[in-house]
Design a protein around this motif. Structure first.
Motif, PDB file in Angstrom:
ATOM      1  N   CYS A  64       0.732  -1.232   0.098  1.00 16.36           N
ATOM      2  CA  CYS A  64      -0.034   0.074   0.073  1.00 16.36           C
ATOM      3  C   CYS A  64       0.720   1.216  -0.108  1.00 16.36           C
ATOM      4  N   PRO A  65       0.679   2.000  -1.018  1.00 16.61           N
ATOM      5  CA  PRO A  65       1.513   3.006  -1.169  1.00 16.61           C
ATOM      6  C   PRO A  65       1.214   4.153  -0.189  1.00 16.61           C
ATOM      7  N   MET A  66      -0.048   4.423   0.301  1.00 11.59           N
ATOM      8  CA  MET A  66      -0.569   5.454   0.978  1.00 11.59           C
ATOM      9  C   MET A  66      -0.340   5.216   2.686  1.00 11.59           C
ATOM     10  N   LYS A  67      -0.595   3.732   3.138  1.00 16.68           N
ATOM     11  CA  LYS A  67      -0.336   3.858   4.602  1.00 16.68           C
ATOM     12  C   LYS A  67       0.387   2.722   4.822  1.00 16.68           C
ATOM     13  N   GLY A  68       0.872   1.903   3.983  1.00 15.93           N
ATOM     14  CA  GLY A  68       1.492   0.678   4.361  1.00 15.93           C
ATOM     15  C   GLY A  68       0.453  -0.507   5.120  1.00 15.93           C
ATOM     16  N   CYS A  69      -0.724  -0.363   5.041  1.00 13.26           N
ATOM     17  CA  CYS A  69      -1.619  -0.912   5.301  1.00 13.26           C
ATOM     18  C   CYS A  69      -1.792  -2.404   4.787  1.00 13.26           C
ATOM     19  N   TRP A  70      -1.236  -2.845   3.646  1.00 10.89           N
ATOM     20  CA  TRP A  70      -1.448  -4.239   3.133  1.00 10.89           C
ATOM     21  C   TRP A  70       0.163  -4.413   2.386  1.00 10.89           C
ATOM     22  N   LEU A 122     -11.894  -1.643  -6.017  1.00  7.10           N
ATOM     23  CA  LEU A 122     -10.762  -1.596  -7.240  1.00  7.10           C
ATOM     24  C   LEU A 122     -10.473  -0.198  -7.469  1.00  7.10           C
ATOM     25  N   ALA A 123     -11.621   0.850  -7.595  1.00  4.99           N
ATOM     26  CA  ALA A 123     -11.113   2.035  -7.654  1.00  4.99           C
ATOM     27  C   ALA A 123     -10.444   2.793  -6.649  1.00  4.99           C
ATOM     28  N   HIS A 124     -10.648   2.386  -5.551  1.00 12.86           N
ATOM     29  CA  HIS A 124      -9.774   2.842  -4.256  1.00 12.86           C
ATOM     30  C   HIS A 124      -8.315   2.173  -4.633  1.00 12.86           C
ATOM     31  N   LEU A 125      -7.847   1.139  -4.934  1.00 16.91           N
ATOM     32  CA  LEU A 125      -6.733   0.612  -5.029  1.00 16.91           C
ATOM     33  C   LEU A 125      -6.106   1.228  -6.346  1.00 16.91           C
ATOM     34  N   ALA A 126      -6.666   1.623  -7.326  1.00 19.23           N
ATOM     35  CA  ALA A 126      -6.142   2.428  -8.661  1.00 19.23           C
ATOM     36  C   ALA A 126      -5.768   3.596  -8.225  1.00 19.23           C
ATOM     37  N   GLU A 127      -6.715   4.440  -7.152  1.00 20.35           N
ATOM     38  CA  GLU A 127      -6.425   6.005  -6.786  1.00 20.35           C
ATOM     39  C   GLU A 127      -5.210   5.655  -5.922  1.00 20.35           C
TER      40      GLU A 127
END
Length: 157
Positions: A64-70, A122-127
């Motif tokens: 996860c590039p945003m928060k490292g949550c996965w 899926l849209a969230h992951l792409a974002e």
């Protein structure tokens, strides 16, 4: 001069010595289970594993590039992939973990979703990744996400 060459040769070989490889970094509770479950087996019959605590191994192919949550682990090049999901801020997987060997432990979960929720996910992951997403590429269901609710991991340095 000969002694200097021998010393330099030995120093150059140190990083290659198996006993002197860089240490792994532990996250969360670490990994206590010793038996590894194949991601391919979990994905082939997720219902047999839902609710069970497992250990999986692989190479980190995404984080996860945003928060490292996965982070997503791949068993072998082109092999089965499974996502290890943790609560935001509880464990933070470093983005620079991509390409490193990892072991993770947690509980298998399968989350059923409506088409609308799946498309939104899926849209969230792409974002998160700054990618474009076309909802028209999503087929017909059923939709569900199979992942590991992570409690701990070790990632090679």
């Amino acid at each position: 001069m000969k002694k200097l060459c021998v010393v330099l040769t030995l120093l150059a070989a140190l990083p290659l010595s198996p006993g002197l490889q860089a240490a792994e970094k532990s996250f969360g509770q670490g990994v206590a289970l010793t038996e590894t479950t194949s991601a391919a087996k979990i994905l082939a019959d997720p219902d047999a594993y839902v609710g069970k605590r497992v250990r999986i191994e692989g190479r980190v192919v995404d984080v996860c590039p945003m928060k490292g949550c996965w982070m997503e682990l791949e068993e072998k090049a082109g092999g089965a992939r499974l996502r290890i999901k943790v609560d935001d801020g509880v464990i933070v997987f470093p983005v620079d973990s991509k390409g490193k060997a990892a072991v993770a432990e947690g509980t298998v979960e399968a989350i059923p979703m409506s088409r609308e929720n799946y498309v939104a996910w899926l849209a969230h992951l792409a974002e998160e990744k700054g990618q474009r997403f076309d909802p028209a590429t999503v087929g017909k269901g059923p939709f569900r996400i199979v992942q590991i609710r992570g409690v701990g991991a070790r990632i090679g340095e």
